[in-house]
Motif scaffolding. Sequence first.
Motif, PDB file in Angstrom:
ATOM      1  N   ARG A   5       0.708  -1.143   0.188  1.00  0.00           N
ATOM      2  CA  ARG A   5      -0.148   0.059  -0.042  1.00  0.00           C
ATOM      3  C   ARG A   5       0.700   0.942   0.110  1.00  0.00           C
ATOM      4  NH1 ARG A   5      -2.462   3.407   4.197  1.00  0.00           N
ATOM      5  NH2 ARG A   5      -1.440   1.444   5.412  1.00  0.00           N
ATOM      6  N   VAL A   6       0.618   2.093  -0.702  1.00  0.00           N
ATOM      7  CA  VAL A   6       1.227   3.634  -1.224  1.00  0.00           C
ATOM      8  C   VAL A   6       0.981   4.266   0.045  1.00  0.00           C
ATOM      9  CG1 VAL A   6       2.260   5.280  -2.395  1.00  0.00           C
ATOM     10  CG2 VAL A   6       1.694   3.295  -3.694  1.00  0.00           C
ATOM     11  N   VAL A   7       1.307   4.788   0.949  1.00  0.00           N
ATOM     12  CA  VAL A   7       1.485   5.451   1.670  1.00  0.00           C
ATOM     13  C   VAL A   7       1.857   7.285   1.683  1.00  0.00           C
ATOM     14  CG1 VAL A   7       1.795   5.927   4.700  1.00  0.00           C
ATOM     15  CG2 VAL A   7       1.848   3.889   4.508  1.00  0.00           C
ATOM     16  N   ARG A   8       2.600   7.219   0.752  1.00  0.00           N
ATOM     17  CA  ARG A   8       3.204   8.607   0.419  1.00  0.00           C
ATOM     18  C   ARG A   8       3.568   8.342  -0.543  1.00  0.00           C
ATOM     19  NH1 ARG A   8       6.263  12.717   4.520  1.00  0.00           N
ATOM     20  NH2 ARG A   8       7.668  10.823   3.955  1.00  0.00           N
ATOM     21  N   PRO A   9       3.316   8.912  -1.831  1.00  0.00           N
ATOM     22  CA  PRO A   9       4.068   8.777  -3.227  1.00  0.00           C
ATOM     23  C   PRO A   9       4.989   9.750  -3.454  1.00  0.00           C
ATOM     24  CG  PRO A   9       2.184  10.164  -3.065  1.00  0.00           C
ATOM     25  CD  PRO A   9       2.033   9.465  -2.329  1.00  0.00           C
ATOM     26  N   GLY A  10       6.792   8.965  -3.590  1.00  0.00           N
ATOM     27  CA  GLY A  10       7.819   9.707  -4.020  1.00  0.00           C
ATOM     28  C   GLY A  10       7.768  10.648  -4.877  1.00  0.00           C
ATOM     29  N   VAL A  11       8.687  11.111  -4.267  1.00  0.00           N
ATOM     30  CA  VAL A  11       8.698  12.582  -4.990  1.00  0.00           C
ATOM     31  C   VAL A  11       9.315  12.639  -6.549  1.00  0.00           C
ATOM     32  CG1 VAL A  11       9.759  14.614  -5.747  1.00  0.00           C
ATOM     33  CG2 VAL A  11       9.834  14.090  -3.509  1.00  0.00           C
ATOM     34  N   PRO A  12       8.383  12.836  -7.869  1.00  0.00           N
ATOM     35  CA  PRO A  12       8.916  12.543  -8.909  1.00  0.00           C
ATOM     36  C   PRO A  12      10.091  13.258  -9.372  1.00  0.00           C
ATOM     37  CG  PRO A  12       6.912  13.629  -8.803  1.00  0.00           C
ATOM     38  CD  PRO A  12       7.946  13.484  -7.401  1.00  0.00           C
ATOM     39  N   GLY A  13      10.713  11.654 -10.419  1.00  0.00           N
ATOM     40  CA  GLY A  13      11.842  12.118 -10.631  1.00  0.00           C
ATOM     41  C   GLY A  13      13.412  11.991  -9.737  1.00  0.00           C
ATOM     42  N   GLY A  14      12.576  12.016  -8.158  1.00  0.00           N
ATOM     43  CA  GLY A  14      13.988  11.878  -6.362  1.00  0.00           C
ATOM     44  C   GLY A  14      15.165  12.462  -6.704  1.00  0.00           C
ATOM     45  N   ALA A  15      16.211  12.003  -5.968  1.00  0.00           N
ATOM     46  CA  ALA A  15      17.057  12.398  -6.240  1.00  0.00           C
ATOM     47  C   ALA A  15      17.655  12.600  -7.090  1.00  0.00           C
ATOM     48  CB  ALA A  15      17.988  12.324  -4.933  1.00  0.00           C
ATOM     49  N   LEU A  16      19.432  13.280  -6.999  1.00  0.00           N
ATOM     50  CA  LEU A  16      20.054  13.986  -7.977  1.00  0.00           C
ATOM     51  C   LEU A  16      20.778  12.485  -8.802  1.00  0.00           C
ATOM     52  CD1 LEU A  16      22.057  15.193 -10.338  1.00  0.00           C
ATOM     53  CD2 LEU A  16      23.544  15.694  -8.084  1.00  0.00           C
ATOM     54  N   ARG A  17      21.134  11.588  -7.724  1.00  0.00           N
ATOM     55  CA  ARG A  17      21.962  10.286  -7.673  1.00  0.00           C
ATOM     56  C   ARG A  17      20.920   9.120  -8.174  1.00  0.00           C
ATOM     57  NH1 ARG A  17      23.804   6.255  -2.866  1.00  0.00           N
ATOM     58  NH2 ARG A  17      25.149   4.444  -3.965  1.00  0.00           N
ATOM     59  N   GLY A  42      28.001   5.530  -7.961  1.00  0.00           N
ATOM     60  CA  GLY A  42      27.810   4.548  -6.328  1.00  0.00           C
ATOM     61  C   GLY A  42      26.394   3.238  -7.084  1.00  0.00           C
ATOM     62  N   ASP A  43      25.725   3.419  -7.786  1.00  0.00           N
ATOM     63  CA  ASP A  43      24.564   2.203  -7.400  1.00  0.00           C
ATOM     64  C   ASP A  43      24.651   0.952  -8.104  1.00  0.00           C
ATOM     65  OD1 ASP A  43      21.732   1.734  -7.853  1.00  0.00           O
ATOM     66  OD2 ASP A  43      20.778   2.967  -8.739  1.00  0.00           O
TER      67      ASP A  43
END
Length: 527
Positions: A5-17, A42-43
């Motif tokens: 269940r999605v509690v809170r959607p993430g920010v579109p695009g995410g962080a720079l990394r 490093g990913d």
Amino acid sequence: DGPVRVVRPGVPGGALRTRLSGHIQARLPGSAGGVAAALATGDQGGIGLADAEAMRRAGLAHLLSVSGLHITAVVGATMVIVLRLLALIPWLARAVRLPLVAAAAAAAAAIGYTALTGAEVPTVRSCIAALLVLMALAIGREAVTLRLVAAGAVSVLILWPEALAGPSFQLSFAAVGAIVALHESPQVRRWFARRDEAGAWGGGRHLARQLAALLLTGIVVEAVLAPIALFHFHKAGLYGALANIIAIPMTTFVIMPLEALALVGDVVGAGVPFWWLAGVALEGLLTLARVTAAAPGAVAVIPAMPGGAFALIVGGMLWAGLWRTRQRWLGLAPIAAGALWTVAAPFPDLLVTGDGRHVAIRTPDGAVAMLRDRSGDYTQAMLAENGGVDGLPVLLAEQDFARCSADLCVAERVSGARRWRILATRSAYRLDAAALIAACATADIVVSDRRLPRRCRPRWLKFDAALLAKTGGVAISLRTGAVTTVQRAHDDHPWRRLPMVASTVADERRLRRAPDRTQSARRADQS
């Protein structure tokens, strides 16, 4: 349990990394893109499992963990580019010490790259070392010394003191310390010192010396890292020195510059040809890893290394690395003693996880056989590694020396001059108490993930839920009678404390009935 269940959607695009990793993998699909993302951010999540394992077996996994090689490449490239560009401005070149400006730019690039790639311990260590080197160059001091390595180690330990016990810290500083100690040696300096190369073959001799220096460095680094890898992971690559002769220059001077040019080219929409070239180079690197990993004897595998043997080897390596005179060769004595101790250590014949659910028994041909037909990949790999086996376990139910039903397995193993009978439960269903007690009486060792009746009395050891809650995982050598447990008798540290079950006199007597050589030592598994 239930659906995600999605509690809170993430920010579109995410962080720079995250965005940068996604951009790279969109340009280069598959493991090639995963390796390119690992070099930049490093990913390592985009690398296929088979290719990641091939990189480890080939001794090339260090290329995926952002550390000294990558920081050095970034610092070197930044200094060269900044120096070349600023030198094109005559009045600035006359008014300012351009090397200092380039060093400052390189320091900023190192810090930014470290932050971008997640600031892991090897990256922070490499960044600190790079900053110290740049500072030494700026003030006219010798840059690369063991003092530099010590300063970097102290800086990391001030921030993360617990890193000392981890393989990342040990492997990282052992590699750098070995390189510095080797090239500080007066004899090695004489061998590979710069000299006039007259005649038609001068360039060839110079190249041969550089390749010899690279090969010697690789061999020394592999020799230093092998005991640490064997201690923590029970396996180490044997051909890494040869593979790195090709892989390190390819990564430093071909793959990383092409990837940087491709990223810069994407800004103006001209990155496609650079991505194609980078993809070809990355596929070449992966092919090298696959071929090396598939070579016979590519990996050395041992069970758990004795702690005393590891201490002797590390102490000997430190002695040999810190001395510059002939006294350094005295370090070979403890290294040899630790190596012989490791080789002489018996392989476990029986491995039991801390919950008693998973049992592995050594087969006559040296493999390990799993009690349960269904077990996770991690459990299988962990038991195989702790058994000193390169590969996945086989099934106990398919072995000639075992008889299994849905609820029980009985295995008979000959070790030395004695035949051992091992009984293990393999289901959660209720068993007939009288039949179980009778079966216990005919067995030497009984293992179960449940609490067994008091009248279940095997001839030697009974590891049920009550006892395993106090011992943790167990490894048993039938030939020597050695019993190694995860939990020590007085190991009551908060981070190691297991849920305790009330002690019984029978539990203590069962352990005391083991031969005198029975020991409670460091972990037999890492579950």
